[in-house]
Design an enzyme around this catalytic site. Structure first.
Site, PDB file in Angstrom:
ATOM      1  N   ALA A  46       5.061  -1.881  16.238  1.00 28.02           N
ATOM      2  CA  ALA A  46       5.104  -3.168  16.900  1.00 28.02           C
ATOM      3  C   ALA A  46       5.344  -4.429  15.731  1.00 28.02           C
ATOM      4  CB  ALA A  46       3.978  -3.791  17.583  1.00 28.02           C
ATOM      5  N   LYS A 106      -9.120  -7.470   6.240  1.00 26.96           N
ATOM      6  CA  LYS A 106     -10.501  -7.941   5.704  1.00 26.96           C
ATOM      7  C   LYS A 106     -10.772  -9.316   6.429  1.00 26.96           C
ATOM      8  CE  LYS A 106      -7.382  -8.664   2.031  1.00 26.96           C
ATOM      9  NZ  LYS A 106      -6.623  -7.845   1.325  1.00 26.96           N
ATOM     10  N   GLY A 135      -8.325  -2.070  -1.620  1.00 24.98           N
ATOM     11  CA  GLY A 135      -6.962  -1.277  -1.333  1.00 24.98           C
ATOM     12  C   GLY A 135      -7.348   0.131  -1.325  1.00 24.98           C
ATOM     13  N   ILE A 137      -8.913   1.988  -3.187  1.00 22.56           N
ATOM     14  CA  ILE A 137     -10.166   2.913  -3.742  1.00 22.56           C
ATOM     15  C   ILE A 137     -10.837   3.175  -2.720  1.00 22.56           C
ATOM     16  CG2 ILE A 137     -12.138   2.359  -5.234  1.00 22.56           C
ATOM     17  CD1 ILE A 137     -10.601   0.140  -6.935  1.00 22.56           C
ATOM     18  N   GLY A 188       4.788 -10.678  -7.283  1.00 25.94           N
ATOM     19  CA  GLY A 188       4.370 -10.470  -5.925  1.00 25.94           C
ATOM     20  C   GLY A 188       2.918  -9.939  -5.673  1.00 25.94           C
ATOM     21  N   LYS A 206     -14.277  -9.685   1.241  1.00 19.32           N
ATOM     22  CA  LYS A 206     -14.588  -8.163   0.775  1.00 19.32           C
ATOM     23  C   LYS A 206     -16.007  -8.046   0.433  1.00 19.32           C
ATOM     24  CE  LYS A 206      -9.816  -7.357  -0.859  1.00 19.32           C
ATOM     25  NZ  LYS A 206      -8.973  -7.963  -2.209  1.00 19.32           N
ATOM     26  N   GLY A 312      -1.251  -3.137  -2.943  1.00 16.44           N
ATOM     27  CA  GLY A 312       0.270  -2.485  -3.281  1.00 16.44           C
ATOM     28  C   GLY A 312       0.286  -1.531  -1.929  1.00 16.44           C
TER      29      GLY A 312
HETATM   30  P1  NDP Z   1       2.722  -8.083   5.897  1.00  9.57           P
HETATM   31  O1  NDP Z   1       2.607  -9.726   5.813  1.00  9.57           O
HETATM   32  O2  NDP Z   1       3.640  -7.529   4.561  1.00  9.57           O
HETATM   33  O3  NDP Z   1       3.273  -7.660   7.134  1.00  9.57           O
HETATM   34  C1  NDP Z   1       2.721  -7.974   8.230  1.00  9.57           C
HETATM   35  C2  NDP Z   1       3.561  -7.146   9.362  1.00  9.57           C
HETATM   36  O4  NDP Z   1       2.851  -7.522  10.741  1.00  9.57           O
HETATM   37  C3  NDP Z   1       4.897  -7.547   9.493  1.00  9.57           C
HETATM   38  O5  NDP Z   1       5.631  -6.253   9.674  1.00  9.57           O
HETATM   39  C4  NDP Z   1       5.019  -8.506  10.763  1.00  9.57           C
HETATM   40  O6  NDP Z   1       5.999  -8.260  11.424  1.00  9.57           O
HETATM   41  C5  NDP Z   1       4.143  -7.632  11.418  1.00  9.57           C
HETATM   42  N1  NDP Z   1       3.335  -8.998  12.107  1.00  9.57           N
HETATM   43  C6  NDP Z   1       2.752 -10.180  11.726  1.00  9.57           C
HETATM   44  N2  NDP Z   1       2.344 -10.974  12.698  1.00  9.57           N
HETATM   45  C7  NDP Z   1       2.811 -10.286  14.124  1.00  9.57           C
HETATM   46  C8  NDP Z   1       2.793 -10.713  15.428  1.00  9.57           C
HETATM   47  N3  NDP Z   1       2.200 -11.933  15.874  1.00  9.57           N
HETATM   48  N4  NDP Z   1       3.279  -9.758  16.279  1.00  9.57           N
HETATM   49  C9  NDP Z   1       3.790  -8.532  15.779  1.00  9.57           C
HETATM   50  N5  NDP Z   1       3.995  -8.435  14.666  1.00  9.57           N
HETATM   51  C10 NDP Z   1       3.314  -9.118  13.643  1.00  9.57           C
HETATM   52  O7  NDP Z   1       1.317  -7.688   5.437  1.00  9.57           O
HETATM   53  P2  NDP Z   1       0.564  -6.548   4.641  1.00  9.57           P
HETATM   54  O8  NDP Z   1       1.218  -5.397   4.920  1.00  9.57           O
HETATM   55  O9  NDP Z   1       0.824  -7.232   3.032  1.00  9.57           O
HETATM   56  O10 NDP Z   1      -0.875  -6.450   5.001  1.00  9.57           O
HETATM   57  C11 NDP Z   1      -1.151  -5.770   6.212  1.00  9.57           C
HETATM   58  C12 NDP Z   1      -2.666  -5.861   6.126  1.00  9.57           C
HETATM   59  O11 NDP Z   1      -3.094  -5.079   5.045  1.00  9.57           O
HETATM   60  C13 NDP Z   1      -3.384  -7.234   6.083  1.00  9.57           C
HETATM   61  O12 NDP Z   1      -4.600  -7.493   6.822  1.00  9.57           O
HETATM   62  C14 NDP Z   1      -4.001  -7.334   4.469  1.00  9.57           C
HETATM   63  O13 NDP Z   1      -5.036  -7.950   4.368  1.00  9.57           O
HETATM   64  C15 NDP Z   1      -4.348  -5.798   4.322  1.00  9.57           C
HETATM   65  N6  NDP Z   1      -3.898  -5.342   3.025  1.00  9.57           N
HETATM   66  C16 NDP Z   1      -2.874  -5.516   2.182  1.00  9.57           C
HETATM   67  C17 NDP Z   1      -2.827  -5.262   0.904  1.00  9.57           C
HETATM   68  C18 NDP Z   1      -1.706  -5.256   0.261  1.00  9.57           C
HETATM   69  O14 NDP Z   1      -1.268  -4.956  -0.952  1.00  9.57           O
HETATM   70  N7  NDP Z   1      -0.446  -5.916   0.820  1.00  9.57           N
HETATM   71  C19 NDP Z   1      -3.681  -4.623   0.265  1.00  9.57           C
HETATM   72  C20 NDP Z   1      -5.073  -4.432   1.242  1.00  9.57           C
HETATM   73  C21 NDP Z   1      -5.359  -4.898   2.479  1.00  9.57           C
HETATM   74  P3  NDP Z   1       7.804  -8.963  10.790  1.00  9.57           P
HETATM   75  O15 NDP Z   1       7.852  -7.584   9.323  1.00  9.57           O
HETATM   76  O16 NDP Z   1       8.629  -8.490  12.016  1.00  9.57           O
HETATM   77  O17 NDP Z   1       7.549 -10.083  10.334  1.00  9.57           O
HETATM   78  N1  HSE Z   2      -4.285 -10.391  -2.548  1.00  8.87           N
HETATM   79  C1  HSE Z   2      -5.429  -9.404  -2.620  1.00  8.87           C
HETATM   80  C2  HSE Z   2      -5.289  -8.963  -4.222  1.00  8.87           C
HETATM   81  C3  HSE Z   2      -4.563  -8.057  -1.821  1.00  8.87           C
HETATM   82  O1  HSE Z   2      -4.963  -9.653  -5.131  1.00  8.87           O
HETATM   83  O2  HSE Z   2      -6.395  -8.198  -4.511  1.00  8.87           O
HETATM   84  C4  HSE Z   2      -5.528  -7.135  -1.599  1.00  8.87           C
HETATM   85  O3  HSE Z   2      -6.280  -7.321  -0.648  1.00  8.87           O
END
Ligand code: NDP
Ligand code: HSE
Length: 451
Positions: A46, A106, A135, A137, A188, A206, A312
Site C-alpha cells: 500500500a 519510532k 536501524g 543494529i 540524504g 529512540k 539507510g
Molecule cells: P519514506 O518516506 O521513504 O516512505 C514512506 C512510504 O509510505 C512511501 O512509500 C509512501 O507512499 C507511503 N505512505 C506514506 N503515507 C501514506 C499514506 N497515507 N497512505 C499510503 N501510503 C503512505 O519513509 P522511510 O522508508 O524512510 O521510513 C519508513 C519508516 O521507517 C519510518 O517510520 C521511519 O521512521 C523508519 N525508519 C527509517 C529509516 C531510514 O533510514 N529511512 C531508518 C530507521 C527507521 P508513496 O511512496 O506513494 O508516497
Molecule cells: N533520521 C534518522 C537518523 C534516521 O539520522 O538517524 C534513522 O532513524
C-alpha cells in the site's frame, strides 16, 4: 523443496525502507521460507502513488492505495509508512484482525506504544520493532530477550546518524554546523526539514523505546529530557578536543537508586538526550560518520557495545526482515504473543535529579580575586571543582591566546571541569555565576558522560 504453508504478508509503504523490504522478500523468498518454516507471500504494497518511481524494481500489480483491504486476511502486516496517522489506525486494525505487526516507526511507538501493545495483548498478537531504534543494529531483541534475566543499569547511545555525521565532521575538519548540515541534506542523511534530527526529537523517541525495554517501564516521550546540537559551534569543538574529549549527541537511560520514595525498590530512571563530552578513549568516541552505537551496562553482563548502520533503506530492511521471520516462526509454532514487560513501573525523574560531571566555560574579568569568587559560588552550590584551565583573551582579536595573566588583557576564558554534581545544583550555580559581577559571559555548559 519443502511445500510450506504460505503466510500472507501485507506491506504498508514502499519508500526508502519499504521498497528494499519488498525487493528482499521477493528475491530471497525460498531462503526466508526455509528459515521461517512458512512461505512469505507478499500479498500487496500500500502506497499513496502506485506509479511513483521506486528505489527497487517491484511488480506494478502488487501496488495499491487501499491499505484497509490489504490488511484484511493478512497474517503479518509490515508498517513502513512512518508518521502517526494513518499508520496508527492501520496498525491497530491489523492487530485487531489477529495479524502480527512489524514496524520501524519510532515516532508512533514513542507516542502510542502502550495503546498498540495493549491492542496486541488483547488478541494475543505480537508487535516487532527491531528497526525502530538504531536501524540495522540488533538492540531491541538483546534488551527484550537476551538481557531479560539481567538488570540493565545504564544505556548510552549514539542513536541518530544525521547528528553524528554533523558532529564528526565538525570535529575532524573544524567545519561549521550550518555547512555540514547542508552536506548531510545533500547526501540524504538529514531530511529537508532536519528539525527532528538536529533538535534531538528522533533520538528522544529512540531513547523512550530503549528505556522502556531496559527498565521494564513504560516511558512516555514527554518524560525524556531533550536538547539538540544547534548550539554546538567550532569553538566548543576545539575546546573539547584540547581537553581530550569529543562532543556526541547521546541518549542516556539510567537506573537511579535511592531517588524515588514512590517506588517500592526506591529506584527510579532518568532518560535524557543532549550533546555531551566523552573522553576520546571511550568506545563511543570512535563512532564516526552516520553510524550508531549503543553502549549497555548491565549488572551481570558488564559492558556491551552494539555498533553499525543506524539508518539507510537496505540496512534497515535487514532488521525489518528479521522481525518478519520471527513473526512467521511464531505463526508456525502457534500460541499467544509475549507482551511488553512494563511491570517494574519505575518513576521517570526530572533532569534536575540526574547526576553527572560538567564542563563550564566562562568569560571572566582578569583581575585578582576572580578565581576565588568563582570557586566560592561553586562551593556554595555544592558543585566540586575537578580541573580549571585559564586562557587570556586577546583584547583585539577576542581569541583565547595563552595562560599568561601578565599581558594586560582585560578578560580571560576559564574552563572548569566539575566532579559529579546534581543537575539542579549545577543549573542554579550557573545562574549565580551568570549574575555575578566577575563573570562577563557563560560561554557554554556541557555535561561530561562516560565514566
Ligand atoms: P519514506 O518516506 O521513504 O516512505 C514512506 C512510504 O509510505 C512511501 O512509500 C509512501 O507512499 C507511503 N505512505 C506514506 N503515507 C501514506 C499514506 N497515507 N497512505 C499510503 N501510503 C503512505 O519513509 P522511510 O522508508 O524512510 O521510513 C519508513 C519508516 O521507517 C519510518 O517510520 C521511519 O521512521 C523508519 N525508519 C527509517 C529509516 C531510514 O533510514 N529511512 C531508518 C530507521 C527507521 P508513496 O511512496 O506513494 O508516497
Ligand atoms: N533520521 C534518522 C537518523 C534516521 O539520522 O538517524 C534513522 O532513524
Amino acid at each position: 523443496m519443502i511445500d510450506y504453508r504460505n503466510l500472507r504478508v501485507a506491506l504498508l509503504g514502499a519508500g526508502a525502507v519499504g521498497s528494499q523490504v519488498a525487493a528482499l522478500l521477493l528475491k530471497h523468498a525460498d531462503e526466508l521460507a526455509d528459515r521461517a518454516g512458512a512461505g512469505l507471500e507478499l500479498a500487496g504494497i500500500a502506497v499513496r502513488d502506485p506509479d511513483a518511481p521506486r528505489d527497487a524494481d517491484l511488480p506494478r500489480e502488487l501496488f495499491t492505495t487501499d491499505a484497509e483491504s490489504l490488511i484484511v486476511g493478512a497474517d503479518i502486516v509490515i508498517e513502513l509508512m512512518g508518521g502517526i496517522e494513518p499508520a496508527r489506525t492501520h496498525l491497530l486494525a491489523a492487530l485487531n484482525s489477529g495479524a502480527d505487526v512489524v514496524t520501524a516507526n519510532k515516532a508512533l511507538l514513542a507516542t502510542h506504544g502502550p495503546e498498540i501493545f495493549d491492542a496486541a495483548d488483547q488478541v494475543g498478537a505480537q508487535v516487532y520493532y527491531e528497526a525502530a531504534a538504531a536501524g540495522a543494529i540488533p538492540i531491541i531483541r538483546p534488551l527484550r530477550d537476551s538481557l531479560a534475566g539481567d538488570r540493565v543499569q545504564r544505556i548510552m547511545g549514539i542513536v541518530n546518524g544525521t547528528t553524528n555525521y554533523i558532529l564528526d565532521r565538525m570535529d575532524a575538519e573544524g567545519a561549521e554546523f550550518a555547512d555540514v548540515l547542508a552536506d548531510a541534506q545533500r547526501l540524504g542523511y538529514a531530511e529537508a526539514d532536519p528539525t527532528a534530527d538536529v533538535e534531538g526529537y528522533d533520538a528522544a523517541q529512540k531513547a523512550a523505546i530503549l528505556a522502556s525495554l531496559a527498565f521494564h517501564t513504560a516511558v512516555p516521550l514527554d518524560a525524556v529530557h531533550r536538547e539538540g546540537i544547534t548550539q554546538i559551534d567550532r569553538a566548543m569543538m576545539d575546546a573539547a578536543r584540547r581537553a581530550g574529549y569529543v562532543i556526541k549527541l547521546l541518549a542516556v537511560c539510567e537506573r537511579l537508586t535511592g531517588e524515588a520514595e514512590s517506588s517500592a525498590s526506591g529506584e527510579a530512571i532518568s532518560v535524557r538526550v543532549y550533546p555531551a563530552l566523552i573522553a576520546r578513549t571511550h568506545p563511543l568516541a570512535s563512532v564516526h560518520g552516520a553510524n550508531n552505537a549503543v553502549f549497555v551496562q548491565a549488572e551481570a553482563a558488564g559492558n556491551l557495545m552494539f555498533y553499525g548502520a543506524g539508518a539507510g533503506g537496505v540496512q534497515t530492511a535487514s532488521a525489518v526482515l528479521g522481525d518478519v521471520v520471527s513473526a512467521a516462526r511464531r505463526h508456525v509454532a502457534g500460541g499467544v504473543g509475549v507482551g511488553e514487560s512494563t511491570r517494574a513501573n519505575l518513576p521517570v525523574v526530572d533532569i534536575g535529579r540526574a547526576v553527572t560531571r560538567y564542563q563550564i566555560t566562562l568569560e571572566v574579568s582578569d583581575r585578582p580575586g576572580v578565581l576565588a569568587s568563582i570557586a566560592g559560588i561553586l562551593s556554595d552550590g555544592r558543585v566540586s571543582i575537578a580541573t580549571v584551565e585559564q586562557a587570556v583573551i586577546d583584547p583585539t582579536t577576542g581569541a583565547a591566546t595563552s595562560t599568561d595573566t601578565e599581558t594586560g588583557a582585560a578578560s580571560a576564558r576559564l574552563v572548569i571541569g566539575t566532579h559529579k554534581a546534581r543537575e539542579q545544583d549545577l543549573s542554579e550555580t550557573v545562574e549565580r555565576l551568570a549574575a555575578s559581577d566577575v563573570v562577563t559571559r557563560v560561554v557554554s555548559v556541557l555535561r561530561v558522560e562516560g565514566d
